[in-house]
Design an enzyme around this catalytic site. Structure first.
Site, PDB file in Angstrom:
ATOM      1  N   ASP A 191       0.697  -0.942  -0.079  1.00 40.68           N
ATOM      2  CA  ASP A 191       0.082   0.070   0.056  1.00 40.68           C
ATOM      3  C   ASP A 191       0.806   1.441  -0.077  1.00 40.68           C
ATOM      4  OD1 ASP A 191      -1.857   1.748   0.525  1.00 40.68           O
ATOM      5  OD2 ASP A 191      -2.887   0.719   2.275  1.00 40.68           O
ATOM      6  N   ASP A 200      -6.875  -9.302   5.697  1.00 42.96           N
ATOM      7  CA  ASP A 200      -8.045  -9.135   6.553  1.00 42.96           C
ATOM      8  C   ASP A 200      -8.626  -8.053   6.781  1.00 42.96           C
ATOM      9  OD1 ASP A 200      -5.553  -8.583   7.490  1.00 42.96           O
ATOM     10  OD2 ASP A 200      -6.518  -8.080   9.420  1.00 42.96           O
TER      11      ASP A 200
HETATM   12  P1  IMP Z   1       1.856  -0.596   3.896  1.00 41.66           P
HETATM   13  O1  IMP Z   1       2.921  -0.481   4.837  1.00 41.66           O
HETATM   14  O2  IMP Z   1       1.249   0.635   3.632  1.00 41.66           O
HETATM   15  O3  IMP Z   1       2.272  -0.830   2.425  1.00 41.66           O
HETATM   16  O4  IMP Z   1       0.752  -1.650   3.981  1.00 41.66           O
HETATM   17  C1  IMP Z   1       1.027  -2.930   3.805  1.00 41.66           C
HETATM   18  C2  IMP Z   1       0.331  -3.978   4.731  1.00 41.66           C
HETATM   19  O5  IMP Z   1      -1.041  -3.175   5.056  1.00 41.66           O
HETATM   20  C3  IMP Z   1      -0.247  -5.271   3.826  1.00 41.66           C
HETATM   21  O6  IMP Z   1       0.845  -6.372   4.464  1.00 41.66           O
HETATM   22  C4  IMP Z   1      -1.601  -5.423   4.756  1.00 41.66           C
HETATM   23  O7  IMP Z   1      -1.524  -6.418   5.886  1.00 41.66           O
HETATM   24  C5  IMP Z   1      -2.189  -4.203   4.954  1.00 41.66           C
HETATM   25  N1  IMP Z   1      -2.989  -3.581   3.908  1.00 41.66           N
HETATM   26  C6  IMP Z   1      -2.943  -2.733   2.986  1.00 41.66           C
HETATM   27  N2  IMP Z   1      -4.067  -2.486   2.252  1.00 41.66           N
HETATM   28  C7  IMP Z   1      -4.633  -3.589   2.722  1.00 41.66           C
HETATM   29  C8  IMP Z   1      -6.205  -3.642   2.038  1.00 41.66           C
HETATM   30  O8  IMP Z   1      -6.703  -3.180   1.201  1.00 41.66           O
HETATM   31  N3  IMP Z   1      -6.680  -4.727   2.760  1.00 41.66           N
HETATM   32  C9  IMP Z   1      -6.258  -5.383   3.972  1.00 41.66           C
HETATM   33  N4  IMP Z   1      -4.935  -5.076   4.154  1.00 41.66           N
HETATM   34  C10 IMP Z   1      -4.234  -4.227   3.752  1.00 41.66           C
HETATM   35 MG    MG Z   2      -3.489  -7.220   7.413  1.00 39.38          MG
END
Ligand code: IMP
Ligand code: MG
Length: 182
Positions: free
Chosen positions: A109, A165
């Site tokens: 994300d 989740d």
């Molecule tokens: P980041 O650090 O913002 O890239 O977030 C990564 C983590 O956030 C992923 O491994 C997921 O566990 C969670 N995540 C991000 N977007 C989603 C989503 O749309 N649905 C579920 N989990 C998400």
């Molecule tokens: Mg998660």
């Protein structure tokens, strides 16, 4: 495909059917198989729990080499927005020094998680590291680190299913569901 799914306080509707996911995962597995075809040793797959458990099991069964798979735990996410809180990588009880590594995650994300994982992994002196995500949200991604393999790009919407989740529920859904705004 169930029409509406209620998880905690939110309602989700169908977005991507499982056969579409299967085809996208098989494509990534074939690409990885080609990329490592001439490697001396197979890469070590490091799967990030909990989200990547289903993706990893389907992905690595699509490889045409004998994979080594390790599951590790790392999480900085709480609910539907990134908390920014940092945790460490636990469960990697083998050396990755001098080896090719593929880190497998469910969804990238903002990219904060994968960048922290990258720092930890590179301190262990692997020969190479590549990143593989089932889903990628390019419009939210804030990092320069390359995500080498992605099965599907999506928008900014919050999704559940196939390992992903909402506050620990919904991982077992076969299809992908997206949060309903209406
Ligand atoms: P980041 O650090 O913002 O890239 O977030 C990564 C983590 O956030 C992923 O491994 C997921 O566990 C969670 N995540 C991000 N977007 C989603 C989503 O749309 N649905 C579920 N989990 C998400
Ligand atoms: Mg998660």
């Amino acid at each position: 495909m169930t029409d509406r799914v209620k998880i905690h306080d939110l309602v989700f509707k169908p977005m991507i059917k499982s056969d579409i996911i299967t085809a996208a995962v098989d494509k990534v597995a074939a690409q990885i198989s080609r990329d490592y075809a001439s490697a001396e040793q197979p890469p070590i797959v490091i799967s990030i729990l909990n989200g990547a458990f289903i993706f990893t099991s389907d992905l690595c069964r699509g490889f045409d080499f004998c994979a080594e798979v390790s599951f590790v735990k790392y999480s900085s996410y709480d609910g539907v927005s990134t908390t920014g809180a940092v945790k460490s990588l636990i469960g990697l009880n083998r050396s990755i020094e001098g080896r090719d590594v593929i880190v497998v995650d469910d969804i990238v994300d903002s990219g904060n998680t994968i960048v922290h994982i990258d720092t930890i992994i590179k301190e262990m002196n692997p020969k190479s590291v590549r990143y593989c995500a089932l889903f990628f949200k390019p419009s939210n991604y804030k990092q320069s680190l390359k995500i080498d393999y992605t099965a599907m790009n999506i928008g900014e919407e919050f999704i559940v299913g196939y390992g992903l989740d909402y506050n620990e529920q919904g991982r077992n859904l076969k299809d992908i569901y997206v949060v309903c705004n209406e």
